[in-house]
Scaffold this motif. Sequence first.
Motif, PDB file in Angstrom:
ATOM      1  N   GLN A   1       0.442  -0.562   0.472  1.00 46.67           N
ATOM      2  CA  GLN A   1      -0.070   0.081  -0.021  1.00 46.67           C
ATOM      3  C   GLN A   1       0.636   1.530  -0.030  1.00 46.67           C
ATOM      4  O   GLN A   1       1.956   1.174   1.136  1.00 46.67           O
ATOM      5  CB  GLN A   1      -0.471  -0.005   1.248  1.00 46.67           C
TER       6      GLN A   1
ATOM      7  N   LEU B   1      -9.918  -6.105   3.452  1.00 46.81           N
ATOM      8  CA  LEU B   1      -8.409  -5.495   3.975  1.00 46.81           C
ATOM      9  C   LEU B   1      -7.878  -5.383   4.959  1.00 46.81           C
ATOM     10  O   LEU B   1      -9.319  -4.569   6.106  1.00 46.81           O
ATOM     11  CB  LEU B   1      -8.095  -4.148   2.613  1.00 46.81           C
TER      12      LEU B   1
ATOM     13  N   ASP C   1      -6.243  -2.592   8.375  1.00 47.20           N
ATOM     14  CA  ASP C   1      -6.195  -1.143   8.090  1.00 47.20           C
ATOM     15  C   ASP C   1      -5.075  -1.176   8.992  1.00 47.20           C
ATOM     16  O   ASP C   1      -4.455  -0.445   9.937  1.00 47.20           O
ATOM     17  CB  ASP C   1      -7.388  -1.010   8.802  1.00 47.20           C
TER      18      ASP C   1
ATOM     19  N   THR D   1     -11.404  -5.892  -2.203  1.00 49.72           N
ATOM     20  CA  THR D   1     -12.731  -5.568  -1.388  1.00 49.72           C
ATOM     21  C   THR D   1     -12.804  -4.804  -0.148  1.00 49.72           C
ATOM     22  O   THR D   1     -11.715  -4.977   0.192  1.00 49.72           O
ATOM     23  CB  THR D   1     -13.654  -6.010  -1.262  1.00 49.72           C
ATOM     24  N   ALA D   2     -13.132  -3.901   0.331  1.00 54.95           N
ATOM     25  CA  ALA D   2     -12.672  -3.086   1.113  1.00 54.95           C
ATOM     26  C   ALA D   2     -12.641  -3.701   2.637  1.00 54.95           C
ATOM     27  O   ALA D   2     -11.523  -3.439   3.530  1.00 54.95           O
ATOM     28  CB  ALA D   2     -13.423  -1.342   1.461  1.00 54.95           C
TER      29      ALA D   2
ATOM     30  N   GLY E   1      -4.217   5.397   0.776  1.00 55.32           N
ATOM     31  CA  GLY E   1      -5.288   5.060  -0.633  1.00 55.32           C
ATOM     32  C   GLY E   1      -5.558   4.056  -0.422  1.00 55.32           C
ATOM     33  O   GLY E   1      -4.785   2.742   0.369  1.00 55.32           O
ATOM     34  N   ALA E   2      -5.448   3.811  -1.716  1.00 57.51           N
ATOM     35  CA  ALA E   2      -6.166   1.938  -2.315  1.00 57.51           C
ATOM     36  C   ALA E   2      -5.079   1.332  -2.168  1.00 57.51           C
ATOM     37  O   ALA E   2      -3.521   1.734  -2.757  1.00 57.51           O
ATOM     38  CB  ALA E   2      -7.016   1.383  -3.462  1.00 57.51           C
ATOM     39  N   PRO E   3      -4.844  -0.456  -1.695  1.00 59.63           N
ATOM     40  CA  PRO E   3      -3.434  -0.616  -1.372  1.00 59.63           C
ATOM     41  C   PRO E   3      -3.546  -1.007  -3.014  1.00 59.63           C
ATOM     42  O   PRO E   3      -4.688  -1.563  -3.721  1.00 59.63           O
ATOM     43  CB  PRO E   3      -4.026  -2.122  -0.850  1.00 59.63           C
ATOM     44  N   GLN E   4      -1.830  -2.180  -3.507  1.00 62.08           N
ATOM     45  CA  GLN E   4      -1.952  -2.263  -4.255  1.00 62.08           C
ATOM     46  C   GLN E   4      -2.142  -3.179  -4.690  1.00 62.08           C
ATOM     47  O   GLN E   4      -2.277  -4.024  -6.008  1.00 62.08           O
ATOM     48  CB  GLN E   4      -0.581  -1.173  -5.034  1.00 62.08           C
TER      49      GLN E   4
ATOM     50  N   GLN F   1      -6.810  -4.748  -6.531  1.00 58.90           N
ATOM     51  CA  GLN F   1      -7.021  -4.449  -5.019  1.00 58.90           C
ATOM     52  C   GLN F   1      -8.151  -6.103  -4.593  1.00 58.90           C
ATOM     53  O   GLN F   1      -9.176  -6.395  -6.047  1.00 58.90           O
ATOM     54  CB  GLN F   1      -7.696  -3.149  -5.668  1.00 58.90           C
TER      55      GLN F   1
ATOM     56  N   SER G   1      -0.923  -3.439  -9.313  1.00 58.22           N
ATOM     57  CA  SER G   1      -1.788  -2.914  -8.665  1.00 58.22           C
ATOM     58  C   SER G   1      -3.347  -4.253  -9.005  1.00 58.22           C
ATOM     59  O   SER G   1      -3.780  -4.065 -10.027  1.00 58.22           O
ATOM     60  CB  SER G   1      -2.676  -1.769  -9.098  1.00 58.22           C
TER      61      SER G   1
ATOM     62  N   TYR H   1      -3.162  -7.281  -1.684  1.00 58.95           N
ATOM     63  CA  TYR H   1      -3.668  -8.266  -0.764  1.00 58.95           C
ATOM     64  C   TYR H   1      -3.793  -9.560  -1.171  1.00 58.95           C
ATOM     65  O   TYR H   1      -4.775  -9.676  -1.902  1.00 58.95           O
ATOM     66  CB  TYR H   1      -4.650  -7.379   0.418  1.00 58.95           C
TER      67      TYR H   1
END
Length: 132
Positions: free
Chosen positions: A82, A119, A121, A115-116, A87-90, A113, A111, A92
């Motif tokens: 990340q 992931l 934190d 879903t939120a 910002g959005a992780p590249q 990605q 990259s 995970y």
Amino acid sequence: MTVYLPERDADALAQALSDRPQGRLVACLCAAWCRTCGEYQAAFAAVAAQYPRDCFVWIDVETHADRLGDLDIENFPTILVQPITGGAPQFYGTLLPHAEVLQRMLGRDVSMQGTAQELPDVLDWLLESRAH
């Protein structure tokens, strides 16, 4: 380049994050009991030496379960990449435990990605520890 352990290197880790605003957080989420993780640790450190602009962190998910919440890792090693600025992780996900796989991914600046909700934190937690 150093691989930081949050439980041991909090001050140095905070400084490293501050010193590398253009870099990436590269976190390996592992478990002490996992033999694969133990074998991968040296390879992860070798890759860290090749990417001095990035901040590499080794996080034991059981040691830090209170900070990582309901994180459910099914396979090890699981890698989070990340931007340090947030910002959005590249990336995970689980990677094969070979240095070459991580090297290629970081070299290509790939990259992928998720879903939120899936992931962790990690970046906010590490930055928060800098304030204490």
